[in-house]
Design an enzyme around this catalytic site. Sequence first.
Site, PDB file in Angstrom:
ATOM      1  CB  CYS A  89     -12.337  -9.882   9.315  1.00 52.00           C
ATOM      2  SG  CYS A  89     -13.828 -10.306   8.413  1.00 52.00           S
TER       3      CYS A  89
ATOM      4  CG  ASP B 200       5.211   2.774  50.072  1.00 52.46           C
ATOM      5  OD1 ASP B 200       6.128   2.433  50.827  1.00 52.46           O
ATOM      6  OD2 ASP B 200       5.016   3.937  49.705  1.00 52.46           O
TER       7      ASP B 200
END
Length: 750
Positions: A31, A438
Amino acid sequence: MSTAAIEVKKAANGQYKKETFPVLEMTCAACAVSVESMLKSTAGVKDARVNYANQTASVEYDAKQTKPSDLQNSVRAIGYDLVVDVEDPQAVQEEAQRKHYDAVKQRTIWSIILSIPVVVIGMFFMDMPYGTYISMVLTAPVVFYFGRNFFVNAWKQARHGKANMDTLVALSTGIAFVFSVFNTFFPDFWHTKGMHAHVYFEAAAVVVAFISLGKLLEEKAKSNTSSAIKKLMGLQPKTVRAIIDGVEQEIPIAVVKVGYKLQVRPGEKIPVDGVVLSGSSYVDESMISGEPVAVEKKAGEKVFAGTINQKGSFQFEAEKVGGDTILAQIIKMVQQAQGSKAPVQKLVDKIAGIFVPIVIGIAILTFITWMVIGGDNAFTYALLNSVTVLVIACPCALGLATPTAIMVGVGKGAENNILIKDAESLELAHKVNAVILDKTGTITEGKPVVTDFEWSTPGANSIEKKILFTLESQSEHPLAEAVVNSLKSEVINSITLDSFESITARGVKGSVDAKTYFVGNRKLIDENNISVSNHILDLALKSQSEAKTVVYFSDTKSVLAVIAIADKIKSTSKAAINSLQKKGIDVYMLTGDNEQTAKAVASQVGLKHYKAEVLPSDKAQFVKELQAKGKVVAMVGDGINDSHALAEADVSIAMGKGSDIAMDVAKMTLITSDLQSIPKALNLSTKTVMGIKQNLFWAFIYNVIGIPIAAGVLYPVNGFLLDPMIAGAAMAMSSVSVVGNSLRLRSAKI
């Protein structure tokens, strides 16, 4: 709150709008393929993606050429519907799904009730008087009333040259019923040929009952996969207390506008984002920030929708409402991720799209083969086995395999403070073997404070302090903020600069009365040939050995002051890094800080690899270098300077308290400062991908084994033919088992 996610993009031929619509009436994976195909063929549509698991369609279309109603009409033409142009499409979809569930439940109950006597007659009282007529009367409403949706949807599909699961069910039960009716009224047709007039009313009735039961269980299970979204939506109250013309009134949250003054009492949820005007309290923001400690709120402080006020009460002004609140953005991000497709799903969609025509072809081939080799009962065998092939085939299991696992995985992440933007990053994260971190704001708290402030000559004059204060006030670097906060305690005011310049990865410079001053790192000092006294140098080296960052303030000749700034390492950083390294993942720290400070921080958290004095462009280049070595790289950052590297990484992860651009670029966002969420995210990916593989394996194996057995390949070996009733039960349970396997992830430990 509207859940339709809208994104407008400028295009050469108009304005493209990307919008997500709830889809109604989809019953299988085929579908979803049909709806997607119809949307893509609609004029003005650039792209469309339909997700069967969460029943949504994401459509990018030319807003000048195409209206949402055009999209809706295209989908309605094949028996489905789109929810468009409503205030709360999510509520409409939920109501439609509730009604659909209730309807399926009623159909299932009555189908089972009427099927039971048909089965009893067919199995134990085949020769009872009028038995076949009773079975026919009981089966007719099961097939054509309680199972009417199969026929209606199959016809709508056929009108557009398409087929789906409803096509298979309608063909199999319809053929079985018509054949049985013929044999009931004209048994002599077979008797004259020396054959018994078999009827298969019980097969037709039970197939409808079993498939309806499977759909009922599937709908129930699928509703559980979106529990994370429902929990997030439950954080927002339905009504608010607004101060209108000095009078407190309770109004629906939908009518709140920016600028409204709202009252919050103890224990209540904060309805929208805003800023406190009066009063004070402590607010539990754990569902937004992931931090367990309540945050004090007083005048001027920001508050966020979905957070919970504790003992105090206060008034605040609404700044962001509706879909603009942080909570709404989180919900939108989770919904979009649950609706996105993993790369493996694209292949599965192609298979699901051609699955039904292939099965119909196999059923026809089965019929022809049995007509040739079936002997005296050739037609009966041909009909029975071709019907069984149609019944047992299940594209739903294939279609549900990936999206249900993705939905549960994304929801599990949201519950653990991990927001995942798309399925691709969730699928890829388990392959990560290199993580780049970082330093500032990621490994450290990101809240630097000045610990030492040493002037080259005792008793620095107030002008120099004002110059330093002014220069750092205009800098956007977090270290500059620490210097400003330190000087504020001396009640220093800024002065007017003749010029100001920010120097990337170095610092800033400015001039006052034709005299130039610098504030920045050692590179800035050396590049401008500024002398550093031994006393300043010793202080700098000592601070760096203690993992502190050193900032220099100078004129054009010599350093005037050295400032040591400490950024506390997060309590969980070392454990998180250790956990990643134990998995065999290489962990790297990149920082713009100097070598000595970087080395000290790396030592404290147990890092083997780090790079100091790195420019923003260097971070992105380092990502490429690792990728060139065959590494699958995850980049974790929080600042604007990390955005380029985040964009280059295979998996990008932003810290939730970082800059907006970092969170916009990243595919995952941690809404907590706890780095332990990184190994959790990778573990979640591993378990989700494992679930996808298990689902796909069983879905493929089921069809690969089931269809040949249904066709009768075992008959020459041991005389076994699969009963259509058993085939219907197996088909129904295949979808339920796939969804059930995905739901196991909800209780998994990550």
